[in-house]
Design a protein around this motif. Structure first.
Motif, PDB file in Angstrom:
ATOM      1  N   LEU A   1       0.874  -1.319   0.151  1.00 25.81           N
ATOM      2  CA  LEU A   1      -0.155  -0.086   0.220  1.00 25.81           C
ATOM      3  C   LEU A   1       0.802   1.149   0.111  1.00 25.81           C
ATOM      4  O   LEU A   1       0.602   2.232  -0.845  1.00 25.81           O
ATOM      5  CB  LEU A   1      -0.968  -0.073   1.104  1.00 25.81           C
TER       6      LEU A   1
ATOM      7  N   ALA B   1       2.325   1.790  -3.387  1.00 23.97           N
ATOM      8  CA  ALA B   1       1.145   2.503  -4.245  1.00 23.97           C
ATOM      9  C   ALA B   1       1.138   3.870  -4.070  1.00 23.97           C
ATOM     10  O   ALA B   1       0.929   4.952  -4.926  1.00 23.97           O
ATOM     11  CB  ALA B   1      -0.331   1.786  -4.135  1.00 23.97           C
TER      12      ALA B   1
ATOM     13  N   ASP C   1       1.880   7.073  -6.560  1.00 23.59           N
ATOM     14  CA  ASP C   1       0.888   8.497  -6.832  1.00 23.59           C
ATOM     15  C   ASP C   1       1.490   9.849  -6.333  1.00 23.59           C
ATOM     16  O   ASP C   1       0.979  10.817  -6.448  1.00 23.59           O
ATOM     17  CB  ASP C   1      -0.474   8.411  -6.126  1.00 23.59           C
TER      18      ASP C   1
ATOM     19  N   TRP D   1      -7.122   1.521  -2.817  1.00 21.03           N
ATOM     20  CA  TRP D   1      -6.080   0.682  -3.079  1.00 21.03           C
ATOM     21  C   TRP D   1      -6.567  -0.787  -3.824  1.00 21.03           C
ATOM     22  O   TRP D   1      -5.482  -1.262  -4.550  1.00 21.03           O
ATOM     23  CB  TRP D   1      -5.499   0.224  -1.722  1.00 21.03           C
TER      24      TRP D   1
ATOM     25  N   HIS E   1      -5.689  -0.095  -7.406  1.00 23.02           N
ATOM     26  CA  HIS E   1      -4.458   0.687  -7.907  1.00 23.02           C
ATOM     27  C   HIS E   1      -3.495  -0.374  -8.611  1.00 23.02           C
ATOM     28  O   HIS E   1      -3.265  -1.769  -8.113  1.00 23.02           O
ATOM     29  CB  HIS E   1      -3.687   1.210  -6.627  1.00 23.02           C
TER      30      HIS E   1
ATOM     31  N   VAL F   1      -0.305  -0.722  -8.877  1.00 29.25           N
ATOM     32  CA  VAL F   1       0.848  -1.154  -8.038  1.00 29.25           C
ATOM     33  C   VAL F   1       0.350  -2.399  -7.057  1.00 29.25           C
ATOM     34  O   VAL F   1       0.981  -3.524  -6.820  1.00 29.25           O
ATOM     35  CB  VAL F   1       1.239  -0.051  -7.091  1.00 29.25           C
ATOM     36  N   VAL F   2      -0.849  -2.145  -6.302  1.00 30.75           N
ATOM     37  CA  VAL F   2      -1.568  -3.232  -5.463  1.00 30.75           C
ATOM     38  C   VAL F   2      -1.877  -4.591  -6.391  1.00 30.75           C
ATOM     39  O   VAL F   2      -1.585  -5.638  -5.967  1.00 30.75           O
ATOM     40  CB  VAL F   2      -2.607  -2.730  -4.638  1.00 30.75           C
TER      41      VAL F   2
END
Length: 182
Positions: A62, A65, A69, A136, A139, A141-142
């Motif tokens: 998290l 992520a 951003d 999240w 997202h 990345v997650v």
């Protein structure tokens, strides 16, 4: 607790402490998820259990992520603490299976039913929980860190533990505002 009382009085409790579900209790929770409605018997789910060091790994994901951003420090700090609101977090993923008959949306809904069934199984066995999704879950990345690909979707993070706050009665809703008959 009987099933009807459980469903009619369902509440999410935001404050939880250890212990979290373990052993047979946890197996019951996961098995309840596997009993979700599943058109075509596709079993379109994946459950990722985070506890102990796993909570820190989830927090690290998290935070990555939030940093991707270029979030403010307060958001990064919040991300670092999010998984620790409970001693266990089960990430429920709709693992979409190719099918000409069963559309993606039905598989997403099935995974949502699995999350609900797991929360109810936890409550039925004396634990508390809440189901969170939030940004999240979507997202990139997650998604990448948890190997969520293509049409797969994180349908929620199910936080489970022992109640650490007083339960508030669920608000009553007037059926006539939500129900129609043909």
């Amino acid at each position: 607790m009987d099933a009807l009382s459980l469903l009619l009085n369902r509440r999410s409790l935001p404050k939880m402490a250890a212990p979290g579900p373990q052993g047979e209790v946890l197996e019951n929770i996961l098995r309840a998820g596997l009993r979700a409605p599943d058109h075509g018997a596709l079993t379109p789910w994946r459950f990722i259990v985070s506890e102990g060091e796993g909570l820190q790994k989830l927090a690290d994901i998290l935070v990555a992520a939030a940093k991707a951003d270029q979030a403010e420090e307060a958001v990064i700090e919040k991300a670092s603490k999010a998984p620790f609101r409970a001693p266990m977090v089960i990430t429920v993923v709709a693992k979409v299976q190719p099918s000409e008959k069963i559309p993606t949306v039905e598989q997403h809904i099935s995974a949502g039913c699995a999350a609900h069934a797991m929360q109810m199984a936890a409550v039925a066995q004396g634990f508390a929980g809440f189901w969170r999704t939030g940004s999240w879950a979507y997202h990139p990345v997650v998604r990448e860190a948890l190997d969520v690909q293509g049409d797969d979707m994180i349908v929620g993070f199910l936080y489970l533990g022992t109640a650490d706050c007083r339960e508030v009665k669920a608000p009553e809703r007037e059926l006539s505002q939500f129900v129609e008959y043909l």
